[in-house]
Write an enzyme that holds these catalytic residues in place. Structure first.
Site, short mmCIF file in Angstrom:
data_model
loop_
_atom_site.label_atom_id
_atom_site.label_comp_id
_atom_site.label_asym_id
_atom_site.label_seq_id
_atom_site.Cartn_x
_atom_site.Cartn_y
_atom_site.Cartn_z
N ASN A 190 0.71 2.47 6.65
CA ASN A 190 1.23 1.24 6.03
C ASN A 190 1.84 0.41 7.14
OD1 ASN A 190 0.60 2.24 3.56
ND2 ASN A 190 2.71 2.59 2.89
N GLY A 191 1.59 -0.88 7.12
CA GLY A 191 2.20 -1.75 8.11
C GLY A 191 1.16 -2.51 8.92
N ARG B 261 2.18 -1.35 -7.26
CA ARG B 261 2.53 -2.15 -6.08
C ARG B 261 1.42 -3.11 -5.67
NH1 ARG B 261 6.30 0.07 -2.36
NH2 ARG B 261 7.77 1.30 -3.54
N TRP C 195 -3.58 -2.31 0.87
CA TRP C 195 -3.53 -3.75 0.59
C TRP C 195 -3.86 -4.40 1.92
CZ3 TRP C 195 -0.60 -8.02 2.17
CH2 TRP C 195 -0.66 -9.13 1.33
N GLU D 284 1.82 -17.02 -9.93
CA GLU D 284 1.54 -15.60 -9.63
C GLU D 284 0.61 -14.98 -10.65
OE1 GLU D 284 5.36 -13.39 -7.64
OE2 GLU D 284 5.68 -14.17 -9.64
N LYS E 290 6.40 -17.92 -11.08
CA LYS E 290 5.89 -16.96 -12.08
C LYS E 290 4.52 -17.40 -12.57
CE LYS E 290 8.18 -14.71 -11.62
NZ LYS E 290 8.48 -13.70 -10.73
N GLU F 13 11.53 -20.86 -9.81
CA GLU F 13 11.17 -19.49 -10.18
C GLU F 13 10.09 -19.51 -11.27
OE1 GLU F 13 11.26 -16.62 -9.16
OE2 GLU F 13 10.96 -15.36 -10.93
N HIS G 231 9.91 -39.91 -5.64
CA HIS G 231 9.67 -39.90 -4.19
C HIS G 231 8.32 -39.26 -3.86
CE1 HIS G 231 13.68 -41.37 -3.45
NE2 HIS G 231 14.10 -40.50 -4.35
N LYS H 130 3.55 -5.52 -4.94
CA LYS H 130 4.97 -5.30 -5.18
C LYS H 130 5.55 -4.73 -3.88
CE LYS H 130 8.08 -5.06 -8.55
NZ LYS H 130 8.44 -6.36 -9.15
N CYS I 54 0.82 -1.19 0.00
CA CYS I 54 0.00 0.00 0.00
C CYS I 54 0.86 1.25 0.00
CB CYS I 54 -0.98 0.00 1.15
SG CYS I 54 -0.28 -0.43 2.71
N1 HGA Z 1 -2.81 -3.05 8.35
C1 HGA Z 1 -3.42 -2.02 7.57
C2 HGA Z 1 -2.47 -1.50 6.49
C3 HGA Z 1 -2.09 -2.61 5.57
C4 HGA Z 1 -0.85 -2.36 4.76
O1 HGA Z 1 0.11 -1.71 5.13
N2 HGA Z 1 -0.79 -2.98 3.58
O2 HGA Z 1 0.33 -2.91 2.78
C5 HGA Z 1 -4.74 -2.47 6.99
O3 HGA Z 1 -5.03 -3.67 6.87
O4 HGA Z 1 -5.53 -1.59 6.65
#
Ligand code: HGA
Length: 610
Positions: A99-100, A27, A75, A490, A487, A483, A506, A605, A2
């Site tokens: 973010n976090g 991202r 995100w 993803e 890919k 890898e 195996h 990303k 995010c």
């Molecule tokens: N934890 C927060 C922010 C999420 C985040 O940093 N995403 O990259 C949320 O869930 O809103």
């Protein structure tokens, strides 16, 4: 992951903020939001699920006027993607983007609920808004309230706080999630990535861990984690302005696959002279460390981990030094024994991968002789916190599925192996020359691979209705199979797994039937006969084989068997070379499946949360 953008200016800034969010779109995110303070000190918040475009449309219909604001692409980590969970979150006069992850949010939420704060969202972020609002009641300023609030947070945050009662004023705090301040003329900005601000400034201050800063139109005051006012260096950014331009390509991923010859050339530039690797180019004072290193510990995630796995084969066969490779999220949470004179190498495209960064910080306290990083972003936390950095010169990578970052990481890792091999006396001048010349030939060889695009596109049609795929390889081609499987899953959402070909019997052999495509990387080398036996094991059970090989390997199309015959390349660079046609295969399969190639579902990303 995010993104955050913020501004304090005398002009209307909604457009700048949304432009910044667009620049961070690559991202990956699931919702977006903006808060702007208007001249009447009224906070206006708009949030939308889905793309930033939805925010654009909302603002076209109802423009937000005002010079102070914050914006965010989310995100989701806590709470589903929804309008209520999208940031900014509000508490009274306070609005917050973050973010976090706040690890102690449940505890804080209970305390805040007991104080009478009603919670609107399921996010961890909302506790920050209420906590600041609570602290502001007894603090002298918003700065003090944020300082008091952040010491109560456990986990990772890059956060920005805006107060309706104090326009022209933002407080930002960083711990575990990057934030940068962009300096303007009579206006200032901030973002989670300088790319977001390239339309408005090229002058940046990177906040350090624990910093809290107060930003107004005319001033930026930064305080370290103990509250002491500090001066941080101003960096003049030299960024590629429009990496964000897809040019003739349909997707960023396609563009980035085709950019690999240039990216590898750029990565080699200045690192090779007279058939030798320039050791000083690996990092100031690197030579002694590389010479003394008795063990290499690589720590990385995802695609970078796969690059590390390839390099493990090289470290033991070229450099002559033992090597372990570990996924960062495992390494950081287990008890490990640091070997004597062990060099830590972190690998990351963004340099902000949360688990890798945490592993680096842990390693610094765990007796490693030094920590180096191989990274694509010079301003990143990994680069700044490592003893030295060997930069990949891939250029900005926008596609969420990494391509050119991987092949340039491998290029750096091979150069590093040659340097260590020579410094330790394990590599002769002839061997060094051979590897260096192989690397120099590689970009042109990859260009020649790209002409297989059409043939690979045709092959991809076979995968239109497939749900599973196996990839096989031996030696360095085993991590290339890993890898390639990564890919494919993803971007096409096909379940794909990679096996060291010798492992087939195996277990995975039980999966083989006429509906199971098996992709094998099998160029001519010492292990080819062994791989051929594995191929026969698959063929005997009716598996559908797709073999990527060279002429000398002696394969041709026959019953249950399709081949892509590539030009012969040197054995040492072959793992890098074979990566490219397999990237193209995943790309074309994803096109057939109709997925969002550049922003695959659920992925992001720069994984800045753990
Ligand atoms: N934890 C927060 C922010 C999420 C985040 O940093 N995403 O990259 C949320 O869930 O809103």
């Amino acid at each position: 992951m995010c993104g955050i953008v913020g501004a304090v200016a005398q002009r209307d800034i909604a457009e700048i903020l949304v432009d910044g969010l667009h620049r961070l779109e690559y991202r990956g995110y699931d919702s977006a939001g903006i808060a702007v303070l208007n001249l009447d000190k009224q906070m206006q918040i708009v949030r939308r699920v889905g793309k930033v475009k939805a925010l654009d449309e909302a603002l076209d219909a109802n423009p937000l006027l005002g010079g102070t604001g914050i914006a965010h692409t989310r995100w989701a980590t806590h709470g589903e993607p929804s309008e209520t969970n999208a940031h900014p979150h509000r508490s009274g006069n306070i609005a917050v983007v973050h973010n976090g992850i706040i690890e102690n949010y449940e505890e804080l939420r209970s305390e805040l609920q007991a104080r009478g704060y009603p919670f609107q969202s399921q996010t961890d972020t909302e506790v920050i808004a209420h906590l600041v609002e609570w602290e502001l009641r007894s603090a002298k300023s918003l700065l003090e309230a944020v300082q008091k609030a952040v010491v109560q947070l456990r986990g990772a945050y890059g956060t920005v706080v805006m107060n309706q009662a104090e326009p022209e004023h933002l407080i930002v705090a960083r711990s575990g999630s990057p934030l940068v301040i962009g300096l303007g003329m009579g206006e200032n900005f901030l973002a989670s990535d300088p790319l977001a601000l390239l339309n408005v400034t090229r002058r940046f201050i990177y906040l350090e861990e624990g910093d809290v800063a107060e930003i107004t139109r005319r001033s930026v005051d930064i305080f370290d984690r103990s509250g002491v006012k500090v001066v941080r260096e101003i960096h003049e950014g030299n960024f590629e302005q429009d990496a964000a331009d897809k040019g003739q390509y349909r997707h960023y991923m396609q563009k980035e696959i085709f950019e690999q010859p240039v990216a590898i050339r750029n990565t080699l530039e200045g690192r090779i002279t007279n058939d030798k690797v320039v050791v000083d180019a690996i990092g100031a004072n690197a030579a002694q460390i590389l010479k003394d290193a008795q063990h290499i510990q690589i720590v990385a995630c995802g695609t970078s981990y796969n690059a590390g796995m390839v390099a493990r084969y090289w470290f033991e066969s070229i450099a002559g030094v033992s090597c372990d490779v570990e996924i960062a999220s495992e390494f950081r949470y287990r008890k490990f024994v640091t070997r004597p004179n062990s060099l830590l190498i972190t690998l990351s495209q963004s340099g902000e991968t949360a688990d890798t960064l945490a592993a680096l910080r842990l390693a610094k306290e765990s007796g490693f002789m030094a920590a180096m990083t191989i990274c694509n972003v010079a301003s990143s936390s990994l680069v700044r916190e490592s003893d030295f950095a060997f930069m990949t010169k891939a250029g900005v990578e926008i596609g969420v599925a990494s391509t050119k970052a991987f092949t340039t990481q491998l290029t750096c890792l091979l150069l590093l192996n040659v340097a260590i091999g020579r410094l330790k006396g394990n590599l002769s001048e002839e061997q060094e020359k051979h590897i260096v010349q192989s690397l120099q030939r590689l970009p042109a060889q990859i260009e020649s691979t790209l002409v297989f695009d059409k043939a690979i596109e045709k092959l991809s049609e076979d995968f239109a209705d497939k749900h599973h795929t196996l990839f096989l390889g031996r030696g360095e081609f085993y991590p290339i199979a890993m890898e390639s499987a990564l890919k494919l899953k993803e971007i096409s959402y096909i379940h794909a797994e990679a096996y060291a070909a010798g492992e087939l019997k195996h277990g995975p052999l039980a999966l083989i039937d006429s509906d199971m495509p098996v992709i094998v990387v099998a160029p001519e080398n010492d292990l080819l006969e062994k791989v051929k036996s594995n191929i026969e094991e698959v063929r005997a059970r009716g598996g559908q084989l797709y073999v990527f090989a060279d002429h000398d390997a002696g394969f041709s199309d026959s019953e249950g068997f399709k081949t892509i015959v590539m030009p012969k390349v040197d054995e040492v660079t072959a793992p890098i070379f074979y990566t490219v046609p397999l990237q193209l295969l995943s790309y074309h399969i994803a096109l057939i499946k109709g997925t969002d190639v550049d922003q695959p579902r659920n992925l992001a990303k720069a994984v800045t949360v753990e």
